[in-house]
Write a protein that holds these residues in place. Structure first.
Motif, PDB file in Angstrom:
ATOM      1  N   VAL A  89      23.313 -50.062  61.140  1.00 24.42           N
ATOM      2  CA  VAL A  89      22.508 -50.152  62.358  1.00 24.42           C
ATOM      3  C   VAL A  89      22.420 -48.762  62.982  1.00 24.42           C
ATOM      4  CG1 VAL A  89      22.394 -51.150  64.680  1.00 24.42           C
ATOM      5  CG2 VAL A  89      23.226 -52.533  62.782  1.00 24.42           C
ATOM      6  N   ASP A  90      21.206 -48.355  63.386  1.00 22.49           N
ATOM      7  CA  ASP A  90      20.993 -47.127  64.139  1.00 22.49           C
ATOM      8  C   ASP A  90      20.731 -47.494  65.587  1.00 22.49           C
ATOM      9  OD1 ASP A  90      21.192 -45.281  62.074  1.00 22.49           O
ATOM     10  OD2 ASP A  90      19.045 -45.346  61.627  1.00 22.49           O
ATOM     11  N   GLY A  91      21.038 -46.553  66.486  1.00 22.31           N
ATOM     12  CA  GLY A  91      20.681 -46.773  67.874  1.00 22.31           C
ATOM     13  C   GLY A  91      21.780 -46.367  68.819  1.00 22.31           C
ATOM     14  N   PHE A  92      21.667 -46.899  70.042  1.00 24.30           N
ATOM     15  CA  PHE A  92      22.631 -46.535  71.077  1.00 24.30           C
ATOM     16  C   PHE A  92      22.878 -47.702  72.013  1.00 24.30           C
ATOM     17  CE2 PHE A  92      18.479 -45.495  72.736  1.00 24.30           C
ATOM     18  CZ  PHE A  92      18.526 -45.953  74.037  1.00 24.30           C
ATOM     19  N   ILE A  93      24.015 -47.609  72.704  1.00 22.50           N
ATOM     20  CA  ILE A  93      24.430 -48.591  73.705  1.00 22.50           C
ATOM     21  C   ILE A  93      24.819 -47.808  74.948  1.00 22.50           C
ATOM     22  CG2 ILE A  93      26.167 -50.346  74.284  1.00 22.50           C
ATOM     23  CD1 ILE A  93      26.446 -50.807  71.204  1.00 22.50           C
ATOM     24  N   VAL A  94      24.444 -48.303  76.124  1.00 21.90           N
ATOM     25  CA  VAL A  94      24.790 -47.652  77.387  1.00 21.90           C
ATOM     26  C   VAL A  94      25.444 -48.678  78.308  1.00 21.90           C
ATOM     27  CG1 VAL A  94      23.920 -46.390  79.400  1.00 21.90           C
ATOM     28  CG2 VAL A  94      22.829 -46.063  77.165  1.00 21.90           C
ATOM     29  N   ASN A  95      26.605 -48.314  78.863  1.00 22.81           N
ATOM     30  CA  ASN A  95      27.285 -49.112  79.895  1.00 22.81           C
ATOM     31  C   ASN A  95      27.242 -48.289  81.168  1.00 22.81           C
ATOM     32  OD1 ASN A  95      30.054 -50.389  77.836  1.00 22.81           O
ATOM     33  ND2 ASN A  95      27.899 -50.773  77.683  1.00 22.81           N
ATOM     34  N   GLU A  96      26.560 -48.782  82.203  1.00 20.14           N
ATOM     35  CA  GLU A  96      26.383 -48.023  83.443  1.00 20.14           C
ATOM     36  C   GLU A  96      26.987 -48.734  84.638  1.00 20.14           C
ATOM     37  OE1 GLU A  96      22.310 -46.004  83.901  1.00 20.14           O
ATOM     38  OE2 GLU A  96      21.917 -47.783  82.666  1.00 20.14           O
ATOM     39  N   ILE A  97      27.561 -47.958  85.545  1.00 20.81           N
ATOM     40  CA  ILE A  97      28.027 -48.472  86.835  1.00 20.81           C
ATOM     41  C   ILE A  97      26.958 -48.111  87.850  1.00 20.81           C
ATOM     42  CG2 ILE A  97      29.843 -48.451  88.565  1.00 20.81           C
ATOM     43  CD1 ILE A  97      31.700 -47.232  86.384  1.00 20.81           C
ATOM     44  N   LEU A  98      26.433 -49.111  88.536  1.00 20.07           N
ATOM     45  CA  LEU A  98      25.343 -48.908  89.493  1.00 20.07           C
ATOM     46  C   LEU A  98      25.765 -49.366  90.876  1.00 20.07           C
ATOM     47  CD1 LEU A  98      22.536 -50.480  87.283  1.00 20.07           C
ATOM     48  CD2 LEU A  98      23.047 -48.050  87.527  1.00 20.07           C
ATOM     49  N   GLY A  99      25.044 -48.896  91.894  1.00 19.68           N
ATOM     50  CA  GLY A  99      25.234 -49.366  93.255  1.00 19.68           C
ATOM     51  C   GLY A  99      26.365 -48.668  93.984  1.00 19.68           C
ATOM     52  N   GLY A 100      26.500 -49.056  95.246  1.00 22.07           N
ATOM     53  CA  GLY A 100      27.552 -48.515  96.101  1.00 22.07           C
ATOM     54  C   GLY A 100      28.758 -49.427  96.101  1.00 22.07           C
ATOM     55  N   ASP A 101      29.774 -49.052  96.882  1.00 22.06           N
ATOM     56  CA  ASP A 101      31.027 -49.797  96.902  1.00 22.06           C
ATOM     57  C   ASP A 101      30.849 -51.270  97.261  1.00 22.06           C
ATOM     58  OD1 ASP A 101      32.401 -47.550  96.142  1.00 22.06           O
ATOM     59  OD2 ASP A 101      33.006 -47.020  98.179  1.00 22.06           O
ATOM     60  N   ASP A 102      29.871 -51.589  98.107  1.00 21.88           N
ATOM     61  CA  ASP A 102      29.683 -52.981  98.523  1.00 21.88           C
ATOM     62  C   ASP A 102      28.706 -53.732  97.613  1.00 21.88           C
ATOM     63  OD1 ASP A 102      27.521 -51.476  99.347  1.00 21.88           O
ATOM     64  OD2 ASP A 102      27.245 -52.577 101.219  1.00 21.88           O
ATOM     65  N   ASP A 103      28.138 -53.036  96.614  1.00 19.32           N
ATOM     66  CA  ASP A 103      27.150 -53.657  95.732  1.00 19.32           C
ATOM     67  C   ASP A 103      27.282 -53.120  94.304  1.00 19.32           C
ATOM     68  OD1 ASP A 103      24.890 -55.126  94.891  1.00 19.32           O
ATOM     69  OD2 ASP A 103      23.581 -53.419  95.276  1.00 19.32           O
ATOM     70  N   LEU A 104      28.513 -53.041  93.804  1.00 19.40           N
ATOM     71  CA  LEU A 104      28.716 -52.504  92.458  1.00 19.40           C
ATOM     72  C   LEU A 104      28.155 -53.450  91.413  1.00 19.40           C
ATOM     73  CD1 LEU A 104      32.340 -51.100  92.688  1.00 19.40           C
ATOM     74  CD2 LEU A 104      30.241 -49.791  92.375  1.00 19.40           C
ATOM     75  N   ARG A 105      27.462 -52.862  90.446  1.00 16.88           N
ATOM     76  CA  ARG A 105      26.887 -53.628  89.353  1.00 16.88           C
ATOM     77  C   ARG A 105      27.157 -52.893  88.044  1.00 16.88           C
ATOM     78  NH1 ARG A 105      23.309 -52.436  92.841  1.00 16.88           N
ATOM     79  NH2 ARG A 105      21.851 -51.400  91.459  1.00 16.88           N
ATOM     80  N   LEU A 106      27.201 -53.653  86.976  1.00 13.47           N
ATOM     81  CA  LEU A 106      27.301 -53.095  85.631  1.00 13.47           C
ATOM     82  C   LEU A 106      26.013 -53.424  84.898  1.00 13.47           C
ATOM     83  CD1 LEU A 106      30.879 -54.183  84.549  1.00 13.47           C
ATOM     84  CD2 LEU A 106      30.077 -51.852  84.819  1.00 13.47           C
ATOM     85  N   ARG A 107      25.452 -52.409  84.246  1.00 11.59           N
ATOM     86  CA  ARG A 107      24.286 -52.665  83.394  1.00 11.59           C
ATOM     87  C   ARG A 107      24.675 -52.262  81.979  1.00 11.59           C
ATOM     88  NH1 ARG A 107      19.005 -50.510  85.472  1.00 11.59           N
ATOM     89  NH2 ARG A 107      19.988 -48.486  85.121  1.00 11.59           N
ATOM     90  N   PHE A 108      24.502 -53.194  81.067  1.00 16.04           N
ATOM     91  CA  PHE A 108      24.779 -52.978  79.657  1.00 16.04           C
ATOM     92  C   PHE A 108      23.440 -53.048  78.937  1.00 16.04           C
ATOM     93  CE2 PHE A 108      29.420 -53.584  79.499  1.00 16.04           C
ATOM     94  CZ  PHE A 108      29.638 -54.017  80.792  1.00 16.04           C
ATOM     95  N   SER A 109      23.092 -51.999  78.196  1.00 16.50           N
ATOM     96  CA  SER A 109      21.821 -51.950  77.476  1.00 16.50           C
ATOM     97  C   SER A 109      22.055 -51.467  76.059  1.00 16.50           C
ATOM     98  CB  SER A 109      20.857 -50.972  78.154  1.00 16.50           C
ATOM     99  OG  SER A 109      20.692 -51.266  79.513  1.00 16.50           O
ATOM    100  N   PHE A 110      21.208 -51.920  75.160  1.00 14.35           N
ATOM    101  CA  PHE A 110      21.229 -51.340  73.824  1.00 14.35           C
ATOM    102  C   PHE A 110      19.834 -51.285  73.243  1.00 14.35           C
ATOM    103  CE2 PHE A 110      22.169 -55.807  72.481  1.00 14.35           C
ATOM    104  CZ  PHE A 110      21.192 -55.972  71.515  1.00 14.35           C
TER     105      PHE A 110
END
Length: 157
Positions: A89-110
């Motif tokens: 498999v070729d490609g990439f995966i990204v795990n991101e921390i988004l938002g501020g302290d009161d609205d933290l979110r995780l975005r997982f993309s591939f």
């Protein structure tokens, strides 16, 4: 090419007895996942770091029975990027921390593609279904493992 993205609120539905996660908690968990994904990613049978660099690492993995090598780059407190260097498999995966302290979110993309299968082939469509299911399970497992880690009194040390 298969592209999937899922964003989850880090502190929605926090189980009783578990602390609210901070950006630092999430970051530590993502680094731990990069170094040893076995507790975080269902379907991964091997995860060995073969090289460390100032801003990341290289690891050999076995996922769903297939060997691969990934180069991982850390963007502290922001995101972790996994680039497939070898495997079926070729490609990439990204795990991101988004938002501020009161609205933290995780975005997982591939964005991934099978090396030996034509785009939009039956084989690629089947691969998409499997990867999407497994990847979405990994999102929930990652957040659950980070919550367990943050609730452990030894974590503070």
């Amino acid at each position: 090419m298969i592209y999937v993205s899922k964003e989850v609120a880090a502190n929605d539905g926090v189980p009783s007895g578990h602390p609210k996660l901070s950006r630092s908690d999430i970051w530590k968990g993502l680094v731990m996942k990069a170094e040893n994904a076995l507790p975080f990613v269902p379907g991964m049978a091997k995860c060995d770091v073969v090289k460390r660099m100032p801003n990341g690492l290289v690891r050999d993995i076995v996922f769903r029975g297939a060997d691969a090598r990934e180069r991982i780059t850390f963007y502290p407190e922001k995101k972790v990027v996994f680039v497939r260097e070898s495997g079926n498999v070729d490609g990439f995966i990204v795990n991101e921390i988004l938002g501020g302290d009161d609205d933290l979110r995780l975005r997982f993309s591939f964005a991934l593609q099978l090396v030996d299968a034509p785009s939009d082939s039956a084989e690629e469509r089947e691969f998409r279904q499997i990867m999407e299911r497994d990847y979405l399970k990994a999102v929930d497992a990652t957040l659950g493992a980070i919550r367990q880690m943050a609730a452990d009194p030894q974590y503070a040390t």
